[in-house]
Each structure stands twice: as C-alpha cells, then as structure tokens.
Scaffold this motif. Structure first.
Motif, PDB file in Angstrom:
ATOM      1  N   PRO A 122       0.992  -1.142   0.013  1.00  0.00           N
ATOM      2  CA  PRO A 122       0.014   0.010  -0.120  1.00  0.00           C
ATOM      3  C   PRO A 122       0.854   1.267   0.011  1.00  0.00           C
ATOM      4  CG  PRO A 122      -0.038  -1.045   2.189  1.00  0.00           C
ATOM      5  CD  PRO A 122       1.019  -1.908   1.326  1.00  0.00           C
ATOM      6  N   PHE A 123       2.113   1.139  -0.430  1.00  0.00           N
ATOM      7  CA  PHE A 123       2.846   2.237  -0.554  1.00  0.00           C
ATOM      8  C   PHE A 123       2.665   3.208  -1.930  1.00  0.00           C
ATOM      9  CE2 PHE A 123       6.680   4.485  -1.770  1.00  0.00           C
ATOM     10  CZ  PHE A 123       7.202   5.057  -0.639  1.00  0.00           C
ATOM     11  N   ILE A 127       0.713  10.483  -2.653  1.00  0.00           N
ATOM     12  CA  ILE A 127       0.157  10.471  -1.400  1.00  0.00           C
ATOM     13  C   ILE A 127      -0.241  12.074  -1.108  1.00  0.00           C
ATOM     14  CG2 ILE A 127       1.880  10.308   0.540  1.00  0.00           C
ATOM     15  CD1 ILE A 127      -1.200   8.051   0.197  1.00  0.00           C
ATOM     16  N   ASP A 191       5.341  12.536  -2.765  1.00  0.00           N
ATOM     17  CA  ASP A 191       5.774  12.813  -1.529  1.00  0.00           C
ATOM     18  C   ASP A 191       6.916  11.643  -1.148  1.00  0.00           C
ATOM     19  OD1 ASP A 191       6.463  12.893   1.425  1.00  0.00           O
ATOM     20  OD2 ASP A 191       4.445  12.716   1.701  1.00  0.00           O
ATOM     21  N   GLY A 193       8.529  11.181   1.274  1.00  0.00           N
ATOM     22  CA  GLY A 193       8.711  11.072   3.009  1.00  0.00           C
ATOM     23  C   GLY A 193       8.727   9.713   3.320  1.00  0.00           C
ATOM     24  N   GLY A 194       8.116   8.645   2.756  1.00  0.00           N
ATOM     25  CA  GLY A 194       7.921   7.468   3.103  1.00  0.00           C
ATOM     26  C   GLY A 194       9.277   6.413   2.847  1.00  0.00           C
ATOM     27  N   LYS A 197      14.274   8.417   3.993  1.00  0.00           N
ATOM     28  CA  LYS A 197      15.359   8.219   5.067  1.00  0.00           C
ATOM     29  C   LYS A 197      15.775   6.838   4.754  1.00  0.00           C
ATOM     30  CE  LYS A 197      12.371   9.589   8.252  1.00  0.00           C
ATOM     31  NZ  LYS A 197      11.893   9.522   9.311  1.00  0.00           N
ATOM     32  N   ASN A 223      15.088   4.685  11.519  1.00  0.00           N
ATOM     33  CA  ASN A 223      15.587   4.016  10.557  1.00  0.00           C
ATOM     34  C   ASN A 223      17.083   3.669  11.072  1.00  0.00           C
ATOM     35  OD1 ASN A 223      13.840   5.628   8.859  1.00  0.00           O
ATOM     36  ND2 ASN A 223      14.509   4.529   7.121  1.00  0.00           N
ATOM     37  N   SER A 261       7.948   2.075  11.810  1.00  0.00           N
ATOM     38  CA  SER A 261       6.811   3.134  11.306  1.00  0.00           C
ATOM     39  C   SER A 261       6.055   3.022  12.411  1.00  0.00           C
ATOM     40  CB  SER A 261       6.375   3.117   9.988  1.00  0.00           C
ATOM     41  OG  SER A 261       7.160   3.248   8.871  1.00  0.00           O
ATOM     42  N   ARG A 266       4.469  11.228  14.600  1.00  0.00           N
ATOM     43  CA  ARG A 266       3.900  12.588  13.919  1.00  0.00           C
ATOM     44  C   ARG A 266       2.465  12.725  13.626  1.00  0.00           C
ATOM     45  NH1 ARG A 266       6.275  16.348  10.471  1.00  0.00           N
ATOM     46  NH2 ARG A 266       5.376  16.194   8.438  1.00  0.00           N
ATOM     47  N   HIS A 278       0.138  10.352  10.546  1.00  0.00           N
ATOM     48  CA  HIS A 278       0.812  10.890   9.207  1.00  0.00           C
ATOM     49  C   HIS A 278       0.981   9.563   8.272  1.00  0.00           C
ATOM     50  CE1 HIS A 278       5.272   9.567   9.962  1.00  0.00           C
ATOM     51  NE2 HIS A 278       4.441   9.057  10.722  1.00  0.00           N
ATOM     52  N   ILE A 279       0.361   8.474   8.355  1.00  0.00           N
ATOM     53  CA  ILE A 279       0.864   7.065   7.679  1.00  0.00           C
ATOM     54  C   ILE A 279      -0.802   7.077   6.991  1.00  0.00           C
ATOM     55  CG2 ILE A 279       1.404   5.029   7.370  1.00  0.00           C
ATOM     56  CD1 ILE A 279       3.204   5.314   9.475  1.00  0.00           C
ATOM     57  N   PRO A 282      -3.582   4.521   1.305  1.00  0.00           N
ATOM     58  CA  PRO A 282      -4.195   4.780   0.183  1.00  0.00           C
ATOM     59  C   PRO A 282      -5.531   4.169  -0.235  1.00  0.00           C
ATOM     60  CG  PRO A 282      -2.355   3.413  -0.163  1.00  0.00           C
ATOM     61  CD  PRO A 282      -2.689   3.506   1.273  1.00  0.00           C
ATOM     62  N   ASP A 306      12.523   0.606   4.624  1.00  0.00           N
ATOM     63  CA  ASP A 306      11.904   2.179   5.034  1.00  0.00           C
ATOM     64  C   ASP A 306      10.287   1.647   4.289  1.00  0.00           C
ATOM     65  OD1 ASP A 306      11.206   4.392   5.753  1.00  0.00           O
ATOM     66  OD2 ASP A 306      12.454   5.518   4.419  1.00  0.00           O
ATOM     67  N   THR A 310       6.632   1.282   6.635  1.00  0.00           N
ATOM     68  CA  THR A 310       5.319   2.139   6.299  1.00  0.00           C
ATOM     69  C   THR A 310       4.217   1.089   5.700  1.00  0.00           C
ATOM     70  OG1 THR A 310       6.788   3.773   5.469  1.00  0.00           O
ATOM     71  CG2 THR A 310       4.373   4.271   5.008  1.00  0.00           C
ATOM     72  N   ILE A 314       0.550   0.082   7.613  1.00  0.00           N
ATOM     73  CA  ILE A 314      -0.871   0.233   7.009  1.00  0.00           C
ATOM     74  C   ILE A 314      -1.630  -1.383   6.747  1.00  0.00           C
ATOM     75  CG2 ILE A 314      -2.141   0.821   4.810  1.00  0.00           C
ATOM     76  CD1 ILE A 314       0.380   2.725   4.517  1.00  0.00           C
TER      77      ILE A 314
HETATM   78  P1  ADP Z   1       8.617   8.490   9.519  1.00  0.00           P
HETATM   79  O1  ADP Z   1       8.917   9.242   8.071  1.00  0.00           O
HETATM   80  O2  ADP Z   1       7.999   8.901  10.520  1.00  0.00           O
HETATM   81  O3  ADP Z   1       9.811   7.562   9.837  1.00  0.00           O
HETATM   82  P2  ADP Z   1       7.558   6.480   7.456  1.00  0.00           P
HETATM   83  O4  ADP Z   1       8.799   6.014   7.068  1.00  0.00           O
HETATM   84  O5  ADP Z   1       6.613   5.432   8.089  1.00  0.00           O
HETATM   85  O6  ADP Z   1       7.450   7.334   8.940  1.00  0.00           O
HETATM   86  O7  ADP Z   1       7.132   7.469   6.338  1.00  0.00           O
HETATM   87  C1  ADP Z   1       5.483   8.224   6.681  1.00  0.00           C
HETATM   88  C2  ADP Z   1       5.829   9.397   5.549  1.00  0.00           C
HETATM   89  O8  ADP Z   1       5.516   8.522   4.362  1.00  0.00           O
HETATM   90  C3  ADP Z   1       4.625  10.252   5.798  1.00  0.00           C
HETATM   91  O9  ADP Z   1       5.074  11.149   6.490  1.00  0.00           O
HETATM   92  C4  ADP Z   1       4.359  10.566   4.332  1.00  0.00           C
HETATM   93  O10 ADP Z   1       5.434  11.617   3.892  1.00  0.00           O
HETATM   94  C5  ADP Z   1       4.649   9.459   3.563  1.00  0.00           C
HETATM   95  N1  ADP Z   1       3.502   8.499   3.507  1.00  0.00           N
HETATM   96  C6  ADP Z   1       2.454   8.484   4.183  1.00  0.00           C
HETATM   97  N2  ADP Z   1       1.561   7.547   3.628  1.00  0.00           N
HETATM   98  C7  ADP Z   1       2.140   7.155   2.738  1.00  0.00           C
HETATM   99  C8  ADP Z   1       1.661   5.751   1.693  1.00  0.00           C
HETATM  100  N3  ADP Z   1       0.544   5.067   1.824  1.00  0.00           N
HETATM  101  N4  ADP Z   1       2.592   5.654   1.093  1.00  0.00           N
HETATM  102  C9  ADP Z   1       4.099   6.248   0.835  1.00  0.00           C
HETATM  103  N5  ADP Z   1       4.313   7.427   1.525  1.00  0.00           N
HETATM  104  C10 ADP Z   1       3.453   7.474   2.682  1.00  0.00           C
END
Ligand code: ADP
Ligand code: MG
Length: 345
Positions: A122-123, A127, A191, A193-194, A197, A223, A261, A266, A278-279, A282, A306, A310, A314
C-alpha cells in the motif's frame, strides 16, 4: 539572515531540544554496542528528525572525513528529496505538473515509483494531496502535534484519492541521466517522505564502505542501519522502541536495516478531538487504522526496509502475516499491536 530564517532556526533549535528524550534513547544503542574500539559519532538534525551516525574500528581522521561527508550528503538529500523545499526538483515538479529529475532525485523517485506500482504494497508516492488535507502539508517538525485541523470531508478525500493513480505518471528519458516526468492530472503531487530516510541511509552506508569502514551503526529517526558487526565480531543489538517507554524487543543484526514506522511520532488533532497520524491508507484516503502501534521491517536493503515499515503499518497484523508467509527468508517483521501484544514474524 532575515526574520523567517531566524524563525526557522529557532523552531529547529527548540525542535532539537524537544527531541532530547529521543536522543537519550538513541545513545542506548551506542552504549550497548560500544566495544573496546573507539566509536566516533555525530548527531545531526535533518529530514525533520534527529540522526545519529557512529563508526567503529577506524582512526580519528578517517572517521572525521567519513562523518563530514555523510553529514553533507544527508543535508543535500534533505533538500533534493523534499516536497516542501522551494528549490528542490521534486517541489518544482509538483508545482508545474512536469519537470526534469536527475541524480539522487531521479534515483529515489524511480525507487518510489516501482514500490508504488507493486500491488502487494500500500505504498503510494502520490500521497501528497492526501497528506495536505490531513494537515501534513508542510515540513514543520514536532510542533505539528499542537496543530488542530478541520477534519476533511468525504468529498475532499474523494478528490485527493483521484490523484493517486501511478499510471497517471508519464516518464521519458532525457539526455544524460535526466528523466522527464509529467503528471496527467493537474493536482497530482509526489511525496518521498516514506522512503527518503531509507534511501539516505543506504547511500551513507555506501559512503562508509568507500572509506574502508567495516563497522558502523546509524539511526536516521527510526531507520537503524548497521554495517558489518561490532568490532569484536558480535552482532549489533537494536532495541525496538515501545512508545510507552523502553523497548519491547531487541534484534541482533549485522549488515541489516531495522526500520520502524508508527503513528505516535507525527500526528495532528482534528477539530473533532481525535488524533490523526501521518501514515495514510491509500485505499481509504485516511490515516491507517490497522490495529498497530508500530511495524518494524528487518532486511538487508535499507530503502526497502523503509518502504516496508510504512506498508506493513498500513497492512496491519493480518496483512503483515500474509506478507511474511509469502516472503520467507527475505525479512523479519516485528509488530506492536494496540491491544499490547507484540509479534516477531
Ligand atoms: P517516518 O517518516 O515518520 O519515519 P514512515 O517511514 O512510515 O515514517 O513514513 C511516513 C511518511 O511517508 C509520511 O510522513 C508521508 O510523507 C509518507 N506517506 C504516508 N503515507 C504513505 C503511503 N501510503 N505511501 C507512501 N508514503 C506515505
Ligand atoms: Mg518508511
């Protein structure tokens, strides 16, 4: 330095102070893992989180050069992969609906693209419109916890869900290492962000290897990635945090990524008084409610770990158990469930 720079600096400094507790937790890793050899370590604040880098079994000069280069690399990636930094190619792509990516931005984008296209996960890199309606439209750090947001309506969620079809991304190679990207619908936005890192930690490990370092442990905000073993030959011990305090499990690893995660790091508060993290799932377009406090993926590839942490968060317990049974020997999964149970798959 203008006023907004001052404010940013102040926010970052206070943010760093707020994270002192987290830092203490990070130190536990290094204390536990320190062998007779000197450890050289560095703490930095980047990608809205505290990071600790430690290298072992090398002389001070090698360690300093490697840590300096790692710090610059992480800062560069922080800017390049950000959807919020107005100078980044990712920001410009999101603004214009088309753009050229090269170097790290291209590589990380393509990794995120292939994981987003993987139907098992579900990545979803598209997003961002959903992140925005749930109050995560900028990169401000811990203070986000004080944010109160209007709860998005069904219509707003439906509208944002229409922007997450990965087939609506058009790609073509340009000259050199450049990639042309175009979104078929106005309003689509990526984005990273997932995955950022994880990708950053994998590049840091490559850099350490180039410097001849054989033993290192880094923690980029949850991470954790290890290079080799401790200098006495035994594996590193990595504690998996229980947000209530301490650790609920420990894994012993060498050359492995351990990525967690959770929804507890957050989050914002809705006008309805509920907490929204914040997760985002989708499928529903809402913060995932999968019955998990956290999901941890342990595997050799830091970027994949990573993405998986995430995704597993989910997917929830059942989804994670199914995934584990279909990928035997490829990864370990640790889950902390909201009924207090913990599982090691
Ligand atoms: P963190 O960044 O707190 O370590 P994660 O690695 O789980 O946590 O990433 C969460 C981040 O991923 C969110 O802040 C957002 O930027 C992004 N995100 C949120 N939902 C999804 C998703 N379904 N698929 C991909 N990226 C996502
Ligand atoms: Mg992740």
């Amino acid at each position: 330095m203008d006023r907004s720079d001052n404010n940013t600096l102040l926010i970052r400094l206070i943010g760093a102070a707020v994270c002192t507790a987290a830092l203490i937790a990070l130190f536990i890793f290094s204390v536990n893992n320190r062998s007779k050899d000197t450890a050289f370590s560095r703490n930095i604040f980047a990608m809205d989180t505290i990071m600790e880098l430690a290298v072992y079994g090398v002389d001070a000069d090698t360690a300093t050069i490697a840590l300096d280069e790692a710090e610059s690399l992480i800062n560069e990636l922080d800017h390049e992969l950000s959807a919020h930094d107005k100078e980044s190619s990712i920001y410009k792509l999101n603004e214009a609906g088309e753009g050229i990516l090269s170097g790290y931005a291209r590589e990380c984008f393509m990794l995120a693209y292939s994981y987003s296209a993987d139907e098992e996960l579900p990545f979803n890199m598209l997003i961002l419109p959903l992140m925005e309606i749930w109050g995560f439209g900028d990169d401000s750090n811990e203070f986000i916890k004080d944010r109160v947001i209007p709860v998005p309506t069904e219509d707003e969620i439906e509208a944002a869900l229409a922007y997450e079809d990965i087939d609506d991304i058009e790609l073509s190679d340009e000259e050199g290492d450049s990639l042309y990207v175009r979104f078929k619908k106005e309003g689509m936005a990526v984005d990273l962000g997932g995955i950022a890192k994880g990708y950053a930690s994998s590049l840091v490990m490559d850099l350490f290897r180039e410097h001849g370092i054989k033993s290192a442990l880094i923690n980029l905000g949850g991470n954790v990635v290890t290079l080799g073993s401790k200098t006495d030959g035994t594996p590193f011990r990595v504690g998996i945090r229980d947000p209530e305090g301490g650790y609920f499990d420990v894994v012993c690893v060498s050359d492995m990524a351990v990525v967690t995660s959770g929804g507890y790091e957050r989050y914002v508060t809705g006008e309805d008084g509920k907490v929204y993290h914040h997760i985002i799932d989708p499928l529903t377009g809402r913060p995932a409610e999968s019955g998990l406090i956290s999901a941890t993926a342990v595997c050799t590839d830091p970027t994949l770990a990573d993405v998986l942490s995430t995704s597993l968060f989910i997917m929830g317990r059942e989804g994670a158990e199914k995934y584990a049974s279909q990928h035997i020997g490829e990864l370990e999964i640790l889950l902390l469930c909201d009924d207090g149970e913990s599982l090691h798959l």
